[in-house]
Scaffold this active site. Structure first.
Site, mmCIF file in Angstrom:
data_model
loop_
_atom_site.group_PDB
_atom_site.id
_atom_site.type_symbol
_atom_site.label_atom_id
_atom_site.label_comp_id
_atom_site.label_asym_id
_atom_site.label_seq_id
_atom_site.Cartn_x
_atom_site.Cartn_y
_atom_site.Cartn_z
ATOM 1 N N ALA A 33 0.845 -1.193 0.000
ATOM 2 C CA ALA A 33 0.000 0.000 0.000
ATOM 3 C C ALA A 33 0.883 1.247 0.000
ATOM 4 O O ALA A 33 2.107 1.153 -0.083
ATOM 5 C CB ALA A 33 -0.914 -0.016 1.223
ATOM 6 N N ASN A 34 0.266 2.418 0.086
ATOM 7 C CA ASN A 34 1.037 3.660 0.252
ATOM 8 C C ASN A 34 0.296 4.558 1.240
ATOM 9 O O ASN A 34 -0.769 4.206 1.727
ATOM 10 C CB ASN A 34 1.269 4.344 -1.108
ATOM 11 C CG ASN A 34 -0.020 4.769 -1.766
ATOM 12 O OD1 ASN A 34 -0.766 5.582 -1.229
ATOM 13 N ND2 ASN A 34 -0.313 4.202 -2.929
#
Ligand code: CTP
Ligand code: CA
Length: 221
Positions: A33-34
Site C-alpha cells: 500500500a502507500n
C-alpha cells in the site's frame, strides 16, 4: 442566518474522481500500500457535488465517509480502479487524485508460508490510468491529473502533463508533510503555464479547483 447556496454551475455535468491509495495483493492475506489518506480526493468530490455535479468517486481503501451527494465506487487494486474508471464513462471531466501503485505483485494464489528463505516479490508495472484515459476515444473534455513531487515541482509536473496527455496537472509539493495532513501547497500547471497557490487547507484547495473546473466547462460550452 442561512448562507446563500453556491451557484450550481456544474449541474447536469458528470465528473469522475479517483482518490486514495491502491492495495496490491501479495497473496490472499497480504498487500502493498502507500500513505495516501484520500482526503484531498474526497474533498474535491465533495466540492464538485456542492457545485451541482453528478460525481462518481472511485475510491481505493480509505477510512473516510462518503461526501453528501456523491456516488462512491470502492476498489482495491490499480487494475480494479482502471476497470471502474472505464465503467464510469462517459464524463465531462475527470480528476485523477488517486495515489495509484506504480507496480503490482505477481500474487500467489495461496498464503505464502514462512520458509527457510524470505520470498522475493516480482513486481509488474501497473497501467497508467490517467494516461490511458487522456488518450481514450471517449476521453472526457477536461482531464486533470495530480503529481506528487519532492523537487523541481513545476518542471516535473509540466513534463508529466505532456507525457500523460492531461489538460491540467495539480502539482503537490510533498517535500513538506502532505500525507495525512490538512494543508496542501499546490501549483496548477496548464498549457498556459503554472500558477502557484498559497498553502491552503485541503478543503480550500478542493473548492478552488472545483470552481476552476466549473469555469473551464462553462467557457467550453
Ligand atoms: N496515475 C494513474 N495511474 C497510475 C499512476 C499514476 O492514473 N498507474 C495518475 C495519478 O492519479 C496522478 C498522476 O497519474 O493523477 C501522476 O501520478 P504520479 O505518481 O505523480 O506519476 P507517475 O507517472 O507514476 O510518476 P512517478 O511516480 O515516477 O513520479
Ligand atoms: Ca507514481
Amino acid at each position: 442566518a442561512a448562507l446563500a447556496p453556491a451557484a450550481r454551475t456544474l449541474s447536469g455535468r458528470h465528473i469522475l474522481v479517483t482518490a486514495g491509495p491502491t492495495h496490491e495483493p501479495i497473496d490472499p492475506v497480504r498487500y502493498i500500500a502507500n500513505r495516501s489518506s484520500g482526503r484531498q480526493g474526497f474533498a474535491i468530490a465533495a466540492a464538485l457535488a456542492d457545485l451541482g455535479a453528478r460525481v462518481s468517486l472511485i475510491a481505493g481503501p480509505v477510512a473516510l465517509p462518503t461526501p453528501a451527494g456523491v456516488t462512491r465506487i470502492d476498489v482495491e487494486s490499480a487494475l480494479d480502479m482502471a476497470a471502474a474508471v472505464d465503467a464510469a464513462l462517459p464524463a465531462d471531466a475527470a480528476v485523477m487524485v488517486a495515489a495509484v501503485a506504480d507496480w503490482r505483485v505477481e500474487a500467489a494464489p495461496q498464503k505464502v508460508k514462512k520458509g527457510d528463505a524470505p520470498p522475493a516479490l516480482h513486481l509488474v508495472e501497473n497501467p497508467d490510468i490517467l494516461a490511458t484515459l487522456a488518450r481514450a476515444p471517449n476521453r472526457p473534455p477536461l482531464v486533470v491529473g495530480f503529481a506528487a513531487e519532492t523537487e523541481r515541482v513545476v518542471d516535473h509536473a509540466a513534463a508529466k502533463r505532456l507525457r500523460k496527455g492531461a489538460d491540467w496537472i495539480v502539482a503537490n509539493d510533498v517535500s513538506q508533510d502532505v500525507f495525512g495532513s490538512d494543508g496542501n501547497a499546490v501549483h496548477l500547471v496548464t498549457a498556459q503555464g503554472a500558477e502557484s497557490w498559497p498553502r491552503l487547507p485541503k478543503d480550500e484547495v478542493a473548492r478552488r479547483l472545483a470552481q476552476r473546473i466549473a469555469d473551464a466547462l462553462q467557457a467550453a460550452r
